[in-house]
Design a protein around this motif. Sequence first.
Motif, PDB file in Angstrom:
ATOM      1  N   GLN A 199       0.849  -1.162  -0.036  1.00  0.00           N
ATOM      2  CA  GLN A 199      -0.029   0.014   0.143  1.00  0.00           C
ATOM      3  C   GLN A 199       0.730   1.103  -0.053  1.00  0.00           C
ATOM      4  N   ASP A 202       1.877   1.723  -3.717  1.00  0.00           N
ATOM      5  CA  ASP A 202       0.955   2.440  -4.242  1.00  0.00           C
ATOM      6  C   ASP A 202       0.711   3.798  -4.061  1.00  0.00           C
ATOM      7  N   ALA A 208       5.339  -1.829  -6.285  1.00  0.00           N
ATOM      8  CA  ALA A 208       5.389  -2.619  -4.855  1.00  0.00           C
ATOM      9  C   ALA A 208       6.534  -3.477  -4.675  1.00  0.00           C
TER      10      ALA A 208
END
Length: 210
Positions: A199, A202, A208
Motif C-alpha cells: 500500500q 502504491d 510494490a
Amino acid sequence: MSTEQPGLRERKKRQTYQAVSDAAISMFLERGFDKVSVAEVAAAAEISKPTLFRYFPAKEDLVLHRFADHEDEPARVVSGRPAGTTPLDALRRHHLDGLERRDPVTGLCDVPAVLDFHRLLYGTPSLVARLYGYQSRSEVALARALDPATPVAARLAAGQIVAVLRILAEENWRRIDAGESAGQVYDDAVAAAGTAFAQLADGLGGPAPR
C-alpha cells in the motif's frame, strides 16, 4: 591535561544513561510511572537531581531512552541500502528481519520483561505523548535520507512510512498482550507487513516491493 580518550568518555556516558534508565524503569514497573518521583530515581542511581536532568531532560525520557538508538534507524537503513534497492524494499526487508529476530521494536516479542515494558509505555499517556516526539524526529531523519532536495515530499513520504511501522508494531504487541505467543502471531505479522508496504508503494507512486 586529561589523557582520557573521547571514545572512553562516550562509553562511560552511555553506561550512565543505561544504569539510570534501568533503575528508573525498575521502579516504574514496580510502583507505576506517576508514583515515582525524579528525586527518588536520582537517589536510587546515586546521582543528584540536576545531574539526572542533564542526562534526561524530562522524566519520560528515563523510559524512552530505550528508543533513542532506534530514532534514526529507518534513515540508516535507507542510507545504507545496497545499490539497486529501493528505500521501501530496504525498509521492508529490515522489518521482516526484525520480525524473524523478534526485535521488540516490531512489537513481535513475548519476552516477559519486554511485555512489562510495553505495558508501562502504552499504559502511561504522558509516555505515549512523549514517544510521538521521538517518532517526529525519526520522520525528519528519514526524510533527509529519502530525498533532501524535495523536503516537503520527502517528509510526507517519511511520515507515512513511520506511521506504518508504528501501526504494525502496535498491532503485533496488542495481540501478544492479549495472550498470543510471538510464534502464533508471526505469519500474520509477515502478511500484514507485505500488505502495508504494498500500500505504501502504491500511495507513494512506486512499484510494490517484492
